[in-house]
Design an enzyme around this catalytic site. Structure first.
Site, PDB file in Angstrom:
ATOM      1  CE  LYS A 213      -1.770   1.632   4.087  1.00 18.06           C
ATOM      2  NZ  LYS A 213      -1.442   3.037   4.300  1.00 18.06           N
TER       3      LYS A 213
ATOM      4  NE  ARG B 259       0.534   9.966  10.502  1.00 13.67           N
ATOM      5  CZ  ARG B 259       0.276   8.891   9.769  1.00 13.67           C
ATOM      6  NH1 ARG B 259      -0.838   8.231   9.940  1.00 13.67           N
ATOM      7  NH2 ARG B 259       1.138   8.484   8.864  1.00 13.67           N
TER       8      ARG B 259
ATOM      9  CG  ASP C 166       3.172   1.166   9.643  1.00  8.78           C
ATOM     10  OD1 ASP C 166       2.805   2.028  10.465  1.00  8.78           O
ATOM     11  OD2 ASP C 166       3.321   1.413   8.433  1.00  8.78           O
TER      12      ASP C 166
HETATM   13  C1  UD1 Z   1       4.572   6.630   6.534  1.00  7.10           C
HETATM   14  C2  UD1 Z   1       3.668   5.447   6.355  1.00  7.10           C
HETATM   15  C3  UD1 Z   1       3.186   4.933   7.719  1.00  7.10           C
HETATM   16  C4  UD1 Z   1       4.383   4.647   8.630  1.00  7.10           C
HETATM   17  C5  UD1 Z   1       5.311   5.881   8.704  1.00  7.10           C
HETATM   18  C6  UD1 Z   1       6.593   5.607   9.497  1.00  7.10           C
HETATM   19  C7  UD1 Z   1       2.590   5.890   4.229  1.00  7.10           C
HETATM   20  C8  UD1 Z   1       1.346   6.256   3.486  1.00  7.10           C
HETATM   21  N1  UD1 Z   1       2.508   5.845   5.572  1.00  7.10           N
HETATM   22  O1  UD1 Z   1       3.794   7.660   7.134  1.00  7.10           O
HETATM   23  O2  UD1 Z   1       2.447   3.719   7.496  1.00  7.10           O
HETATM   24  O3  UD1 Z   1       3.908   4.365   9.921  1.00  7.10           O
HETATM   25  O4  UD1 Z   1       5.696   6.291   7.371  1.00  7.10           O
HETATM   26  O5  UD1 Z   1       7.281   4.561   8.940  1.00  7.10           O
HETATM   27  O6  UD1 Z   1       3.613   5.598   3.648  1.00  7.10           O
HETATM   28  N2  UD1 Z   1       6.597  14.341  10.965  1.00  7.10           N
HETATM   29  C9  UD1 Z   1       6.612  15.695  11.276  1.00  7.10           C
HETATM   30  N3  UD1 Z   1       6.406  16.588  10.267  1.00  7.10           N
HETATM   31  C10 UD1 Z   1       6.180  16.197   8.974  1.00  7.10           C
HETATM   32  C11 UD1 Z   1       6.173  14.837   8.669  1.00  7.10           C
HETATM   33  C12 UD1 Z   1       6.379  13.915   9.686  1.00  7.10           C
HETATM   34  O7  UD1 Z   1       6.820  16.070  12.433  1.00  7.10           O
HETATM   35  O8  UD1 Z   1       6.003  17.059   8.103  1.00  7.10           O
HETATM   36  C13 UD1 Z   1       6.822  13.354  12.026  1.00  7.10           C
HETATM   37  C14 UD1 Z   1       5.603  12.434  12.231  1.00  7.10           C
HETATM   38  O9  UD1 Z   1       4.624  13.025  13.053  1.00  7.10           O
HETATM   39  C15 UD1 Z   1       6.256  11.215  12.822  1.00  7.10           C
HETATM   40  C16 UD1 Z   1       7.606  11.159  12.102  1.00  7.10           C
HETATM   41  O10 UD1 Z   1       7.841  12.478  11.612  1.00  7.10           O
HETATM   42  O11 UD1 Z   1       6.478  11.431  14.194  1.00  7.10           O
HETATM   43  C17 UD1 Z   1       7.687  10.188  10.955  1.00  7.10           C
HETATM   44  O12 UD1 Z   1       6.550  10.361  10.101  1.00  7.10           O
HETATM   45  P1  UD1 Z   1       6.599  10.038   8.539  1.00  7.10           P
HETATM   46  O13 UD1 Z   1       7.801   9.223   8.221  1.00  7.10           O
HETATM   47  O14 UD1 Z   1       6.392  11.303   7.789  1.00  7.10           O
HETATM   48  O15 UD1 Z   1       5.305   9.149   8.350  1.00  7.10           O
HETATM   49  P2  UD1 Z   1       4.314   9.168   7.124  1.00  7.10           P
HETATM   50  O16 UD1 Z   1       5.071   9.410   5.864  1.00  7.10           O
HETATM   51  O17 UD1 Z   1       3.146  10.025   7.435  1.00  7.10           O
END
Ligand code: UD1
Length: 420
Positions: free
Chosen positions: A22, A121, A307
């Site tokens: 996914k 998030r 995950d």
């Molecule tokens: C992706 C996955 C999700 C997985 C996660 C971590 C998809 C669709 N989802 O989510 O299943 O659990 O990676 O492996 O691929 N953060 C910030 N600011 C931002 C972006 C992120 O503070 O702009 C923080 C988040 O809150 C979190 C951390 O960074 O604490 C990592 O998040 P991130 O790697 O961005 O997760 P996703 O890409 O949303």
């Protein structure tokens, strides 16, 4: 709304075919907006989230055919540049169209995704990265309004409070394909899904290197071409079935998977006593009666994936001794614990750490799913609980697991879907 009714206690056996990932499929569908040539994507899982992404790219102007896990997509022209709230609220990953629209149209209007069950998030790192490439971004009326005269290749720093970000790495990579000059993304996420997106982009004519490491270089030139691409297997679905084998003390063969993507999870299963046999694209997992407690530290790839922690919490609830899980990536991601406790599990939460004292048997209960991975953890617990477990609100699970109850039933589980 649907729910699952699970009769606990059945042993599982046989083979299960792992679907496409996914978390690769969603950004790759968004990345396919970058080319005006035809794209054929194979091994796309038929999931609610994938259907939502298809709805979004159709809204933006793509012609799409989707059947038998093959998606044919053609976007000769982008007709709209907005991702409306009604679509984004269903799926956060809609924000991937931001990078593609900026690259192709130099403007985008994408609804803010808001929080979700597993924490706040934010998308500040996406925004910061795109600003570094020369985008003007304004947040107004719940939308991200982004525009640029031209994107300029730069060094993009993606250091966030919890390390780098998978989503921001991909979004910046998408935008940078059409920038003038080279972009260096650092620290970049090195999850297999990021690598799959980069491989796809290279096939459509972009020039990306370093993917799979913490420094990705995107050459700012892209000559769009037609392409066939096969999505990598879903390592989280594979890990979930591996835990299903361990928790039911059964033997399951996972087929069509990529064992090297599963190292963190399989090593942990082996450590607690399961036997693991890996070959090319197969893994055989055998659960045993006498497993032992462990300590899990969630970390970015190749560490133990966030995950997978909910599924391991279900498993460790019935493994003798005291185990711990430290969640380092998302706040508020122990939603499954309260429901597991209603089944008799002995769990206490201390900040970002869950302490699990294994008990002999869980008892069935009426349970409420709260997010994707928490839902599947409750189903796993239901497989070994004494009596009949009901898991409500399984629309969360349908977002990320393809034909989940059918795959489980084929393995011998007693699980039915009911309309509530
Ligand atoms: C992706 C996955 C999700 C997985 C996660 C971590 C998809 C669709 N989802 O989510 O299943 O659990 O990676 O492996 O691929 N953060 C910030 N600011 C931002 C972006 C992120 O503070 O702009 C923080 C988040 O809150 C979190 C951390 O960074 O604490 C990592 O998040 P991130 O790697 O961005 O997760 P996703 O890409 O949303």
């Amino acid at each position: 709304m649907d729910r699952f009714i699970i009769e606990g206690g059945a042993k599982l056996h046989g083979k299960v075919k792992i679907s496409g990932a996914k978390n690769s499929a969603l950004p790759i569908i968004a990345a396919a907006l970058l080319t005006d040539k035809k794209v054929v994507l194979e091994n796309i899982p038929d999931l609610v989230d994938v259907r939502t992404m298809i709805e979004l790219v159709k809204h933006l102007g793509s012609e799409v055919e989707f059947s038998h896990n093959t998606l044919k997509m053609h976007t000769p022209k982008i007709k709209r540049i907005d991702a409306p709230y009604d679509i984004v609220r269903k799926m956060r990953a809609s924000y991937y169209v931001l990078g593609s629209l900026l690259a192709r149209e130099r403007r985008a209007k994408v609804s803010l995704p808001g929080g979700c069950a597993i924490g706040p998030r934010p998308i500040d790192m996406h925004i910061r990265g795109l600003e570094t490439l020369g985008t003007n971004i304004e947040i107004k009326d719940g939308f991200v309004h982004a525009q640029t005269h031209f994107l300029k290749g730069q060094e993009v720093n993606l250091q966030g409070p919890k390390g780098t970000s998978v989503g921001a790495t991909i979004n910046v990579m998408l935008a940078a394909t059409h920038a003038k000059g080279d972009t260096i993304i650092s620290p970049a996420a090195c999850e297999p899904e990021v690598v799959d997106v980069a491989d796809f982009l290279n096939k459509i004519g972009c020039t990306i290197s370093g993917h799979g490491t913490h420094t990705i270089v995107v050459k700012g030139k892209c000559t769009p071409a037609s392409v066939h691409h096969r999505i990598i297997p879903d390592r989280i679905e594979a890990g979930t079935f591996a835990v299903a084998a361990a928790i039911t003390r059964s033997k399951i063969e996972l087929t069509h998977c990529q064992p090297e993507h599963l190292t963190g999870v399989l090593d942990k299963l082996e450590e607690i006593g399961s036997s693991i046999d890996k070959s090319n694209d197969k893994v055989v997992v055998k659960g045993i009666r006498n497993m032992h407690a462990t300590n899990i530290f969630v970390a970015p790839y190749p560490g133990f994936p966030t995950d997978m922690q909910a599924q391991f919490m279900a498993l460790l609830s019935v493994v003798p001794g005291t185990s711990t899980i430290k969640e380092t990536i998302f706040e508020n991601r122990f939603m499954q614990a309260v429901e597991l406790m209603r089944m008799g599990a002995n769990i206490t939460i201390e900040g970002d750490t869950a302490v699990i004292k294994g008990i002999r048997k869980l008892s069935a209960a009426h349970l409420m799913a709260s997010d994707l991975r928490a839902s599947v953890a409750l189903v796993l617990a239901g497989l070994v609980a004494k009596g009949q477990t009901t898991v409500s609100r399984i629309y969360h699970l349908d977002r990320g697991y393809e034909r989940f109850e059918m795959k489980l039933r084929k393995l011998g589980a007693r699980i039915e879907r009911q309309c509530e």
